[in-house]
Design an enzyme around this catalytic site. Structure first.
Site, short mmCIF file in Angstrom:
data_model
loop_
_atom_site.label_atom_id
_atom_site.label_comp_id
_atom_site.label_asym_id
_atom_site.label_seq_id
_atom_site.Cartn_x
_atom_site.Cartn_y
_atom_site.Cartn_z
CE LYS A 1 -3.50 -2.60 2.41
NZ LYS A 1 -4.83 -2.59 2.95
N GLY B 1 -7.66 -5.40 6.67
CA GLY B 1 -7.12 -4.50 7.68
C GLY B 1 -7.93 -4.46 8.97
CG HIS C 1 -6.63 -3.25 -2.91
ND1 HIS C 1 -7.21 -2.47 -1.94
CD2 HIS C 1 -6.01 -4.26 -2.25
CE1 HIS C 1 -6.93 -3.00 -0.75
NE2 HIS C 1 -6.20 -4.07 -0.92
CD GLU D 1 -6.73 -0.27 0.90
OE1 GLU D 1 -5.63 -0.03 0.39
OE2 GLU D 1 -6.88 -1.07 1.86
C1 PEP Z 1 -4.92 -5.95 1.31
O1 PEP Z 1 -4.74 -4.77 1.41
O2 PEP Z 1 -4.95 -6.48 0.19
C2 PEP Z 1 -5.11 -6.74 2.54
C3 PEP Z 1 -5.55 -7.96 2.43
O3 PEP Z 1 -4.80 -6.14 3.73
P1 PEP Z 1 -4.68 -6.86 5.16
O4 PEP Z 1 -3.86 -8.10 4.96
O5 PEP Z 1 -3.99 -5.85 6.02
O6 PEP Z 1 -6.06 -7.17 5.62
#
Ligand code: PEP
Length: 259
Positions: A12, A174, A96, A98
């Site tokens: 990220k 997350g 993704h 986000e």
């Molecule tokens: C991601 O951002 O693709 C993700 C799975 O994050 P996390 O492992 O922190 O949940």
């Protein structure tokens, strides 16, 4: 896990360029021993991608971008293009959650990105997943079917193995609340059926990986599921020890399934 596993670390928007470079070199040391059994991929921020790709050249650790646009070049301030990545950056993550939620990217735009990436011979990981609201409403299958159908519309592939799907329930990203291995497996079986519907026999080469609060503690039970071909790891990919444990778990599960 039936195919060669793919374990990818999504950094990220973390690390400065020197920090990212140092970390990548550290991972090269720690993870190379597992690369015989597992495809290990890191997805650093684009500003440090070139530097890291050069530093890892000749090593088994693969490098990919977290996002790119669909045009080759032009008046698109702030954007990078798949053409800029072509030839030295192996993978591209598209869609993704986000990108979908914070940057409001639509399925139609993501489909353009997928097609542009393949035009430039990048390997694509298309991320799909339902939100908490959709999950609570029992709409997971509908949402996944729509994201897959729209995202893969008119996608043509020379090498089927170049397409992977990351199933990431948004409520698990997350949050420390990973999907249960059984729930992930069930939804990923649906993704597999959709791949077969779209690509026929070629789908058997494509990997479907799980993302959402993967940790050293749950990696093994997730990887042991039939439909789970690897992981997309966010938070835990920022710590060398944790990421190494996850890669190691995938290697061990693969090894145990061979005998
Ligand atoms: C991601 O951002 O693709 C993700 C799975 O994050 P996390 O492992 O922190 O949940």
């Amino acid at each position: 896990m039936m195919r060669r596993p793919l374990i990818s670390g999504n950094w990220k928007m973390h690390f400065t360029v020197p920090e990212g470079l140092e970390y990548a070199l550290h991972l090269r040391q720690d993870l190379s021993p597992y690369a015989a059994l597992v495809d290990v991929l890191i997805l650093p921020p684009s500003v440090m991608l070139w530097e890291i790709a050069n530093a890892l050249r000749g090593s088994p650790i693969k490098v990919g971008a977290q996002n790119a646009g669909w045009e080759d070049q032009g008046a698109f301030t702030g954007e990078i293009s798949p053409k800029m990545l072509a030839g030295w950056c192996e993978y591209l993550l598209i869609g993704h959650s986000e990108r979908r939620q914070v940057f409001r990217e639509t399925d139609e735009e993501l489909n353009r990105k997928v097609r542009a990436a393949f035009r430039h011979r990048l390997k694509v990981i298309l991320a799909v997943g339902e939100t908490l609201e959709e999950y609570d409403a029992g709409r997971t299958a509908d949402v996944i079917t729509l994201q897959m159908t729209a995202g893969l519309y008119q996608v043509e592939l020379q090498h089927p193995v170049d397409l992977s799907i990351a199933y990431e329930p948004v409520w698990a990203i997350g949050t420390g609340r990973a999907a249960t291995p059984e729930y992930a497996n069930e939804t990923m079986a649906l993704i597999r059926r959709l791949l077969v519907r779209n690509f026929g026999e070629a789908a058997s080469a494509m990997r479907v990986i799980y993302g959402g609060s993967v940790t050293p503690a749950n990696a093994r039970s997730l990887m042991a599921q039939q439909e789970i071909d690897g992981a997309l790891v966010g938070g835990a990919s920022l710590k060398a020890g944790d990421f190494t444990q996850i890669v190691k778990a995938a290697a061990e599960v693969t090894e145990s399934q061979r005998v």
